[in-house]
Design an enzyme around this catalytic site. Structure first.
Site, PDB file in Angstrom:
ATOM      1  CE  LYS A  88      44.479  46.528  38.503  1.00  0.00           C
ATOM      2  NZ  LYS A  88      44.480  46.141  39.944  1.00  0.00           N
ATOM      3  CB  SER A 136      44.941  43.447  43.216  1.00  0.00           C
ATOM      4  OG  SER A 136      43.651  42.933  43.358  1.00  0.00           O
ATOM      5  CB  SER A 161      42.314  42.892  40.196  1.00  0.00           C
ATOM      6  OG  SER A 161      42.993  43.989  40.784  1.00  0.00           O
TER       7      SER A 161
END
Lengths: 481, 95, 483
Positions: free
Chosen positions: C76, C175, C151
């Site tokens: 990420k 997330s 997210s």
């Protein structure tokens, strides 16, 4: 109208750790800009703080030394504001639960009295970087080497009533942190900085007046001048019908005036909250006891011991105890020479004025405690007189060696052979036959004065080396005879 | 209690965020709807409850006082917007 | 080749059926071909990947072994990677080449994992749809018109699209688990403090936790093994031994007490999801688990409390983005204030600015007690609910999300509608508990997830339950059309 001055101080002391409070960067003063600024100090994205154990130990040590409550559960909080020398946009400090709570300090004033000043709290926080102005065509340069240096902020009660008291308080703190070895006390390098909260009120009024804070005053002399200047400003302002506005001000030593700080014009809302990257600091009793065991003897105890052990006056004892280096020096001299009063006198008077003249600290003294102690021994065993000793002392200060070497080399050894002294006296009296006649004709009162003349002549004739006591005795019998 | 435009300007100033005047009404409305949601908390009885700052309620570990960092100024400043003589540059700061 | 799981890849590499270099090249080619449809990557690190793959092959040739040695992953884009852009999905960090590696990144690199790239995400991890990224919305491989969740939407979409078997992710309010549910993956958010936060760009420090997105629980175990562990650089990291997660996968579920909270099945939950959750409960009962109804009375207060605590911490965490030492700086600032206000105003997107302002307001003088302190008290009530529940049950089970993935743009401009989708995931962050989402069926062709929560440091138990479930169901093996 009679005005009363009210002063409270916030003293920021840089703790003498090797590394920063939340990172492994060095804290050495004077390094090239930003060469001691690590990822953490620069506030890079993703970095995290880890607390330095030594900073905690030093803060606890200070707390114990001022008899304060130690916050055994203290919390770091973020103080949020934007400023270029504050890389993260917040300063890690302590708000609600500081590591050191209420304590006090006894400060010796010039008149020989002792005043107790309350310490509200002392908390750990990180120092900011430095802004360097006027070098880059309208831009400001930022050096973050200092960012993250551990600070202990010591907040006093508004207990001081004059600039002199404020200075005495700062000097006491200065001596204490150096005693404890937690701060080098170098004010020129910013190791100890002072914010002065100053207000005035009509004498007798209970409520405090509106205060102004003078930021970052960095010498004893400027603290006194800045406070006095600010007090004058406030009194004049009020007497002219004006009102003091609470604000942050800067002291300009060149103009000897204070002015409001532009950057602090608007009231700040620091939005303190517990730093979620740090956990509560818990101080176990065992840690507390370990620190307590390492506490050195502090100035008040030392002063009392000097009075009791050496029979010194309050004044002499407190002067000698005012710094750890001076006290250590003095005690070493005593241990060699064995005469505390003589040692106190020499350390305070002769050594004191020498250091003063040369602008040196006692740990830089050109005459070591061993040298001075050795010389005092020679006074005591009558090898030299007190007067010759001053010559020896000066010679030691200019690096001519130990007192024994100097006495030997310069032939300063006192003459104690009564035959030799007697011969010198006879010669001197013969050369001053007229004065001898006058002396013998004079009454008791006049004789006293004239006797001094003969002593002086005798010492001069012996180049100061004749034992003064023997000179006295022999001279008396010769003149009477 | 709803935020007014002037409140939002104050908050933006506190947070050093430059907002466009044109966006202000929308921002104000969005903040008010968020605060409306948040205000549901006020109905909860929390008498006698200690605030919880960290889920695990652990205590702070302490680091030995050792210098572990070396100078990386060049690398760290290679990503800076403006530097000169090893210093970060910002528009003139007035104390 | 791209359908293989981490476990299959490890076996294939060990058996020399293919090399890491071959696999890496295949996957990089697949990403180049198909990611334009999904937008799951912000950066593709081809050069790094190939050199890591070759190094891993060399280590294997030297007799070294290891489940992650030569395994392709992605990070990420909020895990700092030295010399490689670490953008956080923001214009603010578009030019930010991190000067160091996050602990997670260096641990996985040391284990021999091959980094294919940095995945797309909601800007600064603020969002549940992956629409707030400066690099554009990520599309859900199951329906390219739908959001993948957020997210960690880029990591989820990339794994769902079979670009790679697993990716790192972070979870502050759901997330990891919510995108896992939306894209038919298994996602694990570990206990707070289990995975180091050093180098993981902070959104809300007391809630953020790094974790895994993969297709199976078995793969989550492998990836977590490489990430978890104490880190002296993170004061909130916990010094607890890391168990062997793969070893716990095969424990029988006989007698396992599973709690199902009444509060999870109130209004707001899509009844079709409720039905799938009940089906998963029945399946686990068949495997020997005992189901108990439980209550988490303060569950409904989690969203308001979260939307104070997270923005408050974020407002302070994001103050360092000021245009001075790194990141975006506005053109020709006329003074210091202008530098700050324009750099931040131009560098941060709308949702980030909103949350910074909510946070600044909640902490400001006169409001701190009513907002921040109140939220922290509710946080304790929520933790207390869980502590009481775990006296009676071993695992708590419920839906991961109240609804399946929505259409891109459907909730734009309505932050509240998006916030409410976090209803079931937020409590685990407030309490710091480990949570896992696993595939449990489909609604209108869109995946649905079931969430499992466990006591602190019981990641192994979560992985065990999910693995046993996956041995007996095939939801997690379904592949989106076109991938």
């Amino acid at each position: 109208m009679q005005w009363e001055v009210v002063i409270g101080l916030e003293i920021h002391t840089q703790l003498a750790t090797q590394s920063k409070i939340f990172s492994g960067s060095a804290t050495t003063f004077g390094a090239e800009p930003n060469t001691q600024a690590s990822l953490v100090d620069l506030g890079m994205p993703g970095v995290l703080p880890v607390l330095n154990q030594e900073a905690v130990r030093m803060a606890v040590m200070f707390g114990l030394a001022i008899d304060a409550e130690i916050g055994q559960h203290s919390v770091f909080a973020r103080k949020n504001y934007f400023y270029p020398d504050l890389p993260k946009g917040y300063q890690i400090s302590q708000m609600e639960l500081p590591i050191v709570g209420k304590g006090y300090l006894d400060i010796p004033l010039e008149d020989g009295t002792i005043k107790r000043v309350g310490v509200t709290r002392a908390h750990l926080e990180e120092d900011a970087g430095k802004s360097l102005h006027e070098e880059f065509n309208g831009a400001t340069g930022i050096d973050l080497n200092r960012a993250g240096t551990p600070l202990l902020e010591i907040v006093s009660e508004p207990d001081m009533r004059s600039a002199k008291e404020a200075v005495a308080y700062v000097k006491t703190i200065h001596a204490l942190v150096r005693y404890l070895g937690i701060c080098d006390g170098n004010m020129a390098e910013g190791s100890l900085r002072c914010d002065c909260n100053v207000s005035v009120r009509p004498k007798g009024q209970v409520e405090y007046g509106t205060r102004c804070e003078i930021k970052n005053v960095n010498s004893f002399r400027f603290i006194e001048k800045a406070i006095n200047t600010e007090v004058r400003r406030q009194i004049e302002l009020i007497e002219d019908g004006g009102k003091v506005i609470q604000q942050t001000r800067l002291y300009d030593p060149n103009k000897d005036e204070t002015r409001a700080m532009r950057s602090k014009e608007e009231a700040n809302d620091y939005r303190y909250f517990p730093d979620p990257d740090l956990l509560p600091v818990v101080i176990e009793d065992s840690f507390l006891n370990d620190v307590r065991a390492t506490l050195p003897e502090l100035p008040p105890q030392k002063r009392e011991r000097f009075q009791a052990q050496f029979g010194l006056s309050v004044y002499d004892a407190s002067v000698l105890a005012s710094s750890r280096e001076q006290a250590d020096y003095f005690e070493k001299v005593v241990s060699i020479a064995g005469d505390a009063k003589l040692a106190a006198n020499w350390v305070m008077v002769e050594l004191g004025s020498l250091l003063n003249k040369q602008g040196l600290e006692i740990d830089e003294a050109p005459v070591s405690a061993e040298q001075l102690g050795g010389m005092l021994l020679r006074i005591k065993d009558n090898t030299i007189s007190g007067k010759i000793a001053k010559t020896v002392f000066e010679a030691m200060a200019s690096g001519e060696g130990s007192s024994d070497e100097i006495i030997e080399k310069r032939g300063l050894k006192q003459v104690t052979d009564s035959g030799a002294i007697s011969a010198v006296l006879d010669e001197m009296l013969a050369a001053n036959a007229e004065q001898v006649e006058q002396y013998r004709a004079a009454d008791e009162a006049k004789r006293g004065k004239m006797f001094g003349f003969f002593v002086g002549q005798a010492m001069k004739a012996s180049k100061g080396k004749a034992n003064p006591q023997q000179v006295n005795e022999l001279l008396k019998s010769k003149l009477e005879g | 209690m709803a935020l007014e435009r002037s409140d939002v300007e104050k908050i933006a100033h506190l947070a050093s965020l430059g907002l466009n005047d044109a966006d202000l009404p929308q921002t104000t409305a969005a903040l008010n709807s968020i605060l409306g949601l948040v205000d549901q908390m006020q109905a909860v009885n929390t008498d006698g409850i200690e605030p919880l700052a960290h889920p695990l309620e652990a205590t702070q570990r302490l680091r030995a006082d050792v210098v572990t960092e070396v100078n990386h100024r060049e690398a760290y400043q290679s990503i800076a917007p403006a530097v000169e003589n090893g210093l970060y540059l910002v528009p003139k700061v007035i104390d | 080749m791209h359908h293989m799981t981490l476990a299959e890849i490890a076996r294939g590499l060990a058996d020399k059926k293919f090399s890491s270099e071959e696999l890496t090249k295949t996957l990089l080619a697949r990403i180049a071909e198909l990611d334009p449809k999904v937008n799951s990557f912000i950066s593709i690190t081809e050069e790094l990947a190939l050199s890591q793959a070759k190094a891993a092959d060399a280590r294997r040739a030297n007799g070294e072994n290891g489940a992650l040695l030569g395994a392709p992953i992605a990070h990420k884009d909020l895990f700092c990677t030295q010399g490689i852009r670490t953008s956080c999905g923001s214009k603010m960090l578009d030019n930010f080449k991190a000067p160091y590696d996050a602990t997670v990144v260096s641990k996985l690199a040391a284990a021999g994992a091959v980094t294919l790239g940095k995945t797309n995400m909601d800007e600064f991890a603020m969002g549940s749809a992956n629409e707030s990224s400066y690099y554009g919305a990520v599309k859900n491989p199951w329906n390219l018109d739908c959001v993948p969740g957020g997210s960690s939407g880029g990591s989820a979409a990339a794994v769902a699209a079979r670009f790679l078997p697993a990716a790192t992710a972070t979870d502050t309010g759901g997330s990891i688990r919510q995108p896992a549910a939306f894209t038919n993956l298994t996602g694990l958010k570990p206990t707070y403090g289990r995975v180091s936060r050093w180098g993981m760009i902070a959104y809300a420090s007391s809630l953020d936790q790094g974790g895994t997105l993969a297709r199976t629980a078995e793969d989550c175990a492998i990836l977590l093994q490489g990430m978890a562990g104490f880190d002296a650089q993170d004061s909130t990291s916990v010094d607890e031994p890391v168990p062997d997660y793969s070893a716990s996968l095969n424990t029988s579920l006989k007698g396992l007490r599973i709690g199902v909270p009444n509060e999870y099945f109130s209004a707001g939950l899509d009844p079709r999801i409720a039905e799938l959750v009940h089906n998963s409960v029945k399946e686990l009962e068949k495997l020997g688990a005992v189901i108990k109804p439980i209550s988490l009375p303060n569950n409904q207060h989690a969203i308001p409390a979260y939307y104070v605590i997270a923005p408050a911490e974020a407002s302070s965490n994001l103050s360092r983005f000021d245009g001075v030492r790194f990141g975006y700086r506005c053109e020709n600032p006329k003074d210091l204030n202008d530098l700050y206000k324009r750099s931040r105003g131009e560098g941060f997107g709308v949702e980030v600015q909103r949350r910074i302002m909510v946070g600044a307001y909640a902490l400001s003088a006169g409001y701190y007690d009513a907002y921040y302190l109140k939220a922290q008290k509710i946080r304790r009530l929520i933790k207390n609910d869980f502590m009481a529940a775990f006296e009676e049950v071993d695992v708590i089970l419920g839906p991961t999300t109240p609804n399946p993935a929505w259409k891109i743009g459907a909730k734009t401009g309505d932050p509240i509608a998006e916030y409410l989708e976090d209803l079931y995931t937020i409590t685990a962050n407030l309490a710091g508990l480990p949570g896992l989402s696993m595939p449990a069926g489909f609604v209108d062709g869109l995946p649905v997830g079931v969430q499992l929560l466990a006591p602190y440091f019981q990641e192994g138990r979560l992985l065990n339950v999910a693995h046993q479930y996956q041995l007996n169901t095939d939801w997690h093996t379904r592949t989106p059309t076109g991938f």
